[in-house]
Every structure is written in C-alpha cells, then in structure tokens.
Scaffold this motif. Structure first.
Motif, PDB file in Angstrom:
ATOM      1  N   UNK A   1      87.085  60.350  55.519  1.00  0.00           N
ATOM      2  CA  UNK A   1      88.438  60.607  55.267  1.00  0.00           C
ATOM      3  C   UNK A   1      88.689  62.211  55.525  1.00  0.00           C
ATOM      4  N   UNK A   2      89.548  62.577  56.130  1.00  0.00           N
ATOM      5  CA  UNK A   2      89.917  63.799  56.395  1.00  0.00           C
ATOM      6  C   UNK A   2      89.928  64.667  55.200  1.00  0.00           C
ATOM      7  N   UNK A   3      90.474  64.250  54.262  1.00  0.00           N
ATOM      8  CA  UNK A   3      91.071  64.765  52.813  1.00  0.00           C
ATOM      9  C   UNK A   3      89.482  65.203  52.303  1.00  0.00           C
ATOM     10  N   UNK A   4      88.617  64.010  52.284  1.00  0.00           N
ATOM     11  CA  UNK A   4      87.022  64.332  51.706  1.00  0.00           C
ATOM     12  C   UNK A   4      86.466  65.383  52.295  1.00  0.00           C
ATOM     13  N   UNK A   5      86.520  65.522  53.648  1.00  0.00           N
ATOM     14  CA  UNK A   5      85.859  66.360  54.438  1.00  0.00           C
ATOM     15  C   UNK A   5      86.399  67.687  54.278  1.00  0.00           C
ATOM     16  N   UNK A   6      87.704  67.994  54.029  1.00  0.00           N
ATOM     17  CA  UNK A   6      88.335  69.133  53.821  1.00  0.00           C
ATOM     18  C   UNK A   6      87.845  69.581  52.426  1.00  0.00           C
ATOM     19  N   UNK A   7      87.818  68.755  51.570  1.00  0.00           N
ATOM     20  CA  UNK A   7      87.447  69.284  50.140  1.00  0.00           C
ATOM     21  C   UNK A   7      85.798  69.783  50.183  1.00  0.00           C
ATOM     22  N   UNK A   8      85.070  69.214  50.929  1.00  0.00           N
ATOM     23  CA  UNK A   8      83.575  69.518  50.782  1.00  0.00           C
ATOM     24  C   UNK A   8      83.441  70.769  51.823  1.00  0.00           C
ATOM     25  N   UNK A   9      84.199  70.896  52.770  1.00  0.00           N
ATOM     26  CA  UNK A   9      83.850  72.192  53.456  1.00  0.00           C
ATOM     27  C   UNK A   9      84.339  73.241  52.984  1.00  0.00           C
ATOM     28  N   UNK A  10      85.708  73.111  52.403  1.00  0.00           N
ATOM     29  CA  UNK A  10      86.474  74.270  51.802  1.00  0.00           C
ATOM     30  C   UNK A  10      85.910  74.974  50.651  1.00  0.00           C
TER      31      UNK A  10
ATOM     32  N   UNK B   1      93.215  60.913  69.148  1.00  0.00           N
ATOM     33  CA  UNK B   1      93.934  61.595  68.050  1.00  0.00           C
ATOM     34  C   UNK B   1      93.199  62.062  66.741  1.00  0.00           C
ATOM     35  N   UNK B   2      91.774  62.130  67.033  1.00  0.00           N
ATOM     36  CA  UNK B   2      90.828  62.873  66.262  1.00  0.00           C
ATOM     37  C   UNK B   2      91.120  64.347  65.976  1.00  0.00           C
ATOM     38  N   UNK B   3      91.242  64.784  64.599  1.00  0.00           N
ATOM     39  CA  UNK B   3      91.684  66.036  64.320  1.00  0.00           C
ATOM     40  C   UNK B   3      93.303  66.102  64.473  1.00  0.00           C
ATOM     41  N   UNK B   4      93.899  65.205  64.504  1.00  0.00           N
ATOM     42  CA  UNK B   4      95.375  65.372  64.688  1.00  0.00           C
ATOM     43  C   UNK B   4      95.934  64.271  63.497  1.00  0.00           C
ATOM     44  N   UNK B   5      95.421  64.132  62.559  1.00  0.00           N
ATOM     45  CA  UNK B   5      95.660  62.996  61.715  1.00  0.00           C
ATOM     46  C   UNK B   5      97.153  63.130  61.116  1.00  0.00           C
TER      47      UNK B   5
ATOM     48  N   UNK C   1      94.014  71.583  56.824  1.00  0.00           N
ATOM     49  CA  UNK C   1      94.412  70.938  57.894  1.00  0.00           C
ATOM     50  C   UNK C   1      93.599  71.497  59.140  1.00  0.00           C
ATOM     51  N   UNK C   2      94.052  71.174  60.188  1.00  0.00           N
ATOM     52  CA  UNK C   2      93.431  71.563  61.441  1.00  0.00           C
ATOM     53  C   UNK C   2      94.640  72.045  62.735  1.00  0.00           C
ATOM     54  N   UNK C   3      94.450  73.442  62.866  1.00  0.00           N
ATOM     55  CA  UNK C   3      95.208  74.027  63.913  1.00  0.00           C
ATOM     56  C   UNK C   3      94.514  73.480  65.283  1.00  0.00           C
ATOM     57  N   UNK C   4      95.373  73.311  66.349  1.00  0.00           N
ATOM     58  CA  UNK C   4      94.989  72.997  67.548  1.00  0.00           C
ATOM     59  C   UNK C   4      94.072  74.187  68.152  1.00  0.00           C
ATOM     60  N   UNK C   5      92.838  74.346  67.686  1.00  0.00           N
ATOM     61  CA  UNK C   5      91.888  75.332  68.102  1.00  0.00           C
ATOM     62  C   UNK C   5      90.781  74.325  68.636  1.00  0.00           C
ATOM     63  N   UNK C   6      90.120  74.946  70.109  1.00  0.00           N
ATOM     64  CA  UNK C   6      89.004  74.272  70.610  1.00  0.00           C
ATOM     65  C   UNK C   6      87.791  75.110  70.244  1.00  0.00           C
ATOM     66  N   UNK C   7      86.858  74.422  70.103  1.00  0.00           N
ATOM     67  CA  UNK C   7      85.595  75.133  69.689  1.00  0.00           C
ATOM     68  C   UNK C   7      84.472  74.570  70.606  1.00  0.00           C
ATOM     69  N   UNK C   8      84.145  75.252  71.589  1.00  0.00           N
ATOM     70  CA  UNK C   8      83.257  74.812  72.847  1.00  0.00           C
ATOM     71  C   UNK C   8      81.636  74.997  72.205  1.00  0.00           C
TER      72      UNK C   8
ATOM     73  N   UNK D   1      88.496  73.628  60.581  1.00  0.00           N
ATOM     74  CA  UNK D   1      88.980  73.895  59.088  1.00  0.00           C
ATOM     75  C   UNK D   1      88.881  75.177  58.417  1.00  0.00           C
ATOM     76  N   UNK D   2      87.982  75.956  58.578  1.00  0.00           N
ATOM     77  CA  UNK D   2      87.692  77.377  57.931  1.00  0.00           C
ATOM     78  C   UNK D   2      88.670  78.130  58.579  1.00  0.00           C
ATOM     79  N   UNK D   3      88.918  78.058  59.802  1.00  0.00           N
ATOM     80  CA  UNK D   3      89.890  78.962  60.448  1.00  0.00           C
ATOM     81  C   UNK D   3      91.458  78.723  60.011  1.00  0.00           C
TER      82      UNK D   3
END
Length: 213
Positions: free
Chosen positions: A117-126, A101-105, A162-169, A151-153
């Motif tokens: 927390x996902x919220x803290x991560x997104x604040x940091x990255x964005x 369930x990771x990245x599908x909160x 949030x997180x679109x269901x995008x894979x990144x290999x 997160x950026x995309x």
C-alpha cells in the motif's frame, strides 16, 4: 546553516531479462549501470561526506561502492529506505494501466502494482527520514530508489505525504539543503547524460521493457 542531503537513485538494472520479471530484491547493476555510478563518483570526488547510506539491496549497495571507491566514508544500511514492493504482475487485471498509473494513486490506500500500500510505504520511508534528520551530520549521501526519493522530496518541499510528478532516472542525483525553508538545489542530474534523451516515465519504460522482452 542548512545541512545538505544528496539523494541518488541506483544505477540501471534489468528487471525483465528475456522478458520475464525477476525478483527485484536480488537484481544487480547492468554494465551501463556501473558506468553511471562511476560517473557520479567522479562528480562527487571533491565533496566531503560525513555519512553514506544504502538500502541493503544489491543495486544500491553496488552503486554506493562504485561512487565511494577508495574513499573512507562511514557507510550504514537502512532497509526502511527500500523501494515500494510490487505484487505479482500476472495477478494484475490490467497490467498496462497499473504501470502507467503507478505513483499517481487516487487514494494512498491503493496498492503499487498490486503489492505494498502507498500509505504503508510512505509511513516506512518518512519515519526513517525523520530518524535520519535526528542524526548529527552536515553532508549525507543516501543511495536509494526512485519512489523513495520522490516521497522524501515531496514531503520535504510540501509537508504532504504523496508523490509530486518528479522523474528520477538511474543514478539521477538530487541535492536538498535542509533548513527553513528547505531548498531543492538540484534534481535528477545524470552526469553520464546531462540532457536525458528519453521522454518516458520510469514506469512507462519498465512497461515497454516488459512487453519487448
């Protein structure tokens, strides 16, 4: 004129040598991961870059060094683009479910594998992404992590956190042309394996590696 942002995940690493998790901050590339980075370097050899950025972790620093080998491109370190931090796996009540369930909160107040927390991560990255857009450049390469790129995309394409269901290999390359509107020219190109054989998500593969170690 649109600016071009190249987003590259680091090459393959082994987070579970002998089946035991190791601190992700110190993990370096595997031999296969180094070959992946060299393949990306060959692909980008003719691409003019104004700036290249890595996150300061060994796996992104090594990937970028291999991609840029011999090229005089300015390099900066931006720790704000480091991957979301997990907690201790042994503290998770249901680790398999946490991985799947990771990245599908359901809520951004949830924590990634019991950690950040996902919220803290997104604040940091964005917030870092916003600062990146304020800098003068035409073509930039950011070597970061799967969650960061997702997160950026997601934000660039939807305006939402949030997180679109995008894979990144590993060493998956995305090309985002920034403008109004932004255009995703390419996503998750893996020059070492143009059509990935796996059908597992990144976290499903990590759970499998943890179990099989």
């Amino acid at each position: 004129m649109r600016r071009r942002l190249l987003l590259l995940r680091h090459g393959e690493v082994d987070y579970f040598p002998q089946g035991k998790p190791v601190p992700p901050e110190g993990v370096g590339l595997t031999e296969r991961g180094r070959a992946q980075a060299e393949a990306v370097g060959e692909l980008l050899r003719g691409v003019s870059l104004d700036l290249a950025i890595h996150t300061g972790l060994p796996r992104t620093e090594e990937t970028l060094a291999l991609v840029l080998r011999g090229r005089p491109v300015p390099v900066e370190v931006w720790p704000a683009f480091r991957e979301i931090r997990p907690g201790r796996l042994r503290d998770l009540p249901d680790p398999e479910r946490a991985f799947r369930e990771a990245f599908h909160p359901k809520s951004l107040e949830e924590r990634f594998l019991g950690g950040e927390r996902y919220a803290d991560f997104l604040e940091r990255v964005l917030s870092a992404y916003g600062r990146l857009l304020e800098k003068p450049w035409d073509t930039l390469l950011l070597v970061a992590h799967g969650g960061v790129i997702r997160a950026i995309l997601t934000y660039a394409l939807t305006g939402q956190r949030g997180f679109l269901p995008l894979e990144v290999h590993p060493c998956g390359l995305s090309v985002l042309d920034l403008g109004d509107p932004p255009l995703l020219r390419l996503h998750n190109l893996t020059p070492y394996e143009p059509l990935p054989k796996t059908r597992l998500s990144t976290l499903e593969a990590l759970w499998q590696a943890y179990q099989n170690g």
